[in-house]
Design an enzyme around this catalytic site. Structure first.
Site, short mmCIF file in Angstrom:
data_model
loop_
_atom_site.label_atom_id
_atom_site.label_comp_id
_atom_site.label_asym_id
_atom_site.label_seq_id
_atom_site.Cartn_x
_atom_site.Cartn_y
_atom_site.Cartn_z
N SER A 169 0.85 -1.19 0.00
CA SER A 169 0.00 0.00 0.00
C SER A 169 0.88 1.24 0.00
O SER A 169 1.97 1.24 0.58
CB SER A 169 -0.90 0.01 1.24
OG SER A 169 -1.51 1.27 1.40
N TYR A 174 -1.93 -1.57 10.06
CA TYR A 174 -2.01 -1.77 8.61
C TYR A 174 -0.79 -1.21 7.87
O TYR A 174 -0.16 -1.93 7.08
CB TYR A 174 -3.30 -1.15 8.08
CG TYR A 174 -3.55 -1.34 6.61
CD1 TYR A 174 -4.23 -2.46 6.15
CD2 TYR A 174 -3.14 -0.39 5.67
CE1 TYR A 174 -4.48 -2.65 4.78
CE2 TYR A 174 -3.38 -0.56 4.32
CZ TYR A 174 -4.04 -1.68 3.89
OH TYR A 174 -4.29 -1.85 2.55
#
Length: 278
Positions: free
Chosen positions: A140, A159
């Site tokens: 990401s 995350y």
């Protein structure tokens, strides 16, 4: 001569679905993994009709320990070997760290870290021995940017850290496999149209973000496939996100952190205002 086989996790929708279509278009057979077997079966039939490729459909929940070994075992029982691996399955863990149960965080780590690494560990020796392999880890852009509060609320506190690990692992494997025709890539998309945001309960807010923030899953898949073929260890799809990452590399950390936080707040306020008007 048998076609090469790529194992794709999280293949039932979004980036995983787009990855399957891109590999099939390039002539790869598919091993499709996700929890929703009906969607995988439909995708397999579509890819057979469109591209003439064969597929193995394996229903699995990678948040459960032991699933990576079972998946590889099923592939071996079918008489196939894994020539490519796309680690894509995943979801966020919405909520601030103090608001979530550790059991949920542990499941997240199993899904987003342990399963990814275990699958790589299971298939990499064969790739090295055969002197061919392609590994794509879906990371990401959040792993390359300063942290913003709004991002952690939607995706989870750990995350960005989990996604950062995937970049370093990809870089390490690329270095270890130098000269062996085994390539490793971390693709780092930003906001991408997919069911990921439905699962996180962020669909309405994400839908109201500026259009240049949003990527198409198909474009992410094309960028990832190209990066894997070129053995680029880290690829950021999309002009806007390339600009953001490049800018953060030259700005002092405090300035970059302020800029990202300010952009995040503005975007979220805009989304909330549009939502209130709807």
């Amino acid at each position: 001569m048998a076609r090469k086989l790529v194992l794709i996790t999280g293949a039932s929708s979004g980036i995983g679905d787009a990855m399957a279509r891109e590999f099939a278009r390039k002539g790869w057979d598919l091993a499709l993994v996700a929890r929703r077997e009906d969607r995988l079966t439909a995708l397999a039939e579509e890819m057979k009709a469109q591209n003439g490729v064969d597929s193995l459909v394996i229903a699995a929940d990678l948040a459960k320990p032991g699933e990576p070994e079972r998946i590889i075992s099923e592939i071996k029982k079918s008489g196939r070997q894994v020539d490519g691996l796309v680690n894509n399955a995943g979801a966020g863990q919405p909520g601030y760290f103090t608001e979530t149960d550790w059991d949920d965080q542990e499941r997240f780590l199993q899904l987003m870290v342990t399963a990814y690494l275990q699958l790589i560990h299971l298939v990499l020796p064969g790739m090295e021995e055969r002197r061919f392999g392609r590994i794509i880890n879906v990371s990401s852009v959040s792993a390359l940017l300063p942290i913003a509060t709004g991002h952690t609320r939607f995706s989870g506190t750990i995350y960005p850290g989990a996604k950062s690990l995937l970049i370093k692992v990809s870089q390490s494997i690329k270095a270890e496999m130098q000269g062996k025709n085994v390539h490793a890539t971390a693709v780092c998309p930003g906001y991408t149209w997919s069911e990921f945001h439905d699962v996180n309960g962020a669909r309405q807010s994400i839908s109201n973000l500026p259009s240049y923030w949003m990527l198409k899953a198909e474009d992410v898949a094309i960028a990832a496939y190209d990066a894997a073929e070129r053995n680029v260890a880290c690829r950021v799809p999309g002009a806007w996100y390339k600009f953001m990452v490049g800018l953060m590399r030259v700005l002092p950390d405090p300035v970059g952190e302020w800029l990202i936080a300010n952009q995040s707040k503005r975007a979220m306020k805009r989304a909330q205002a549009q939502q209130a008007e709807a």
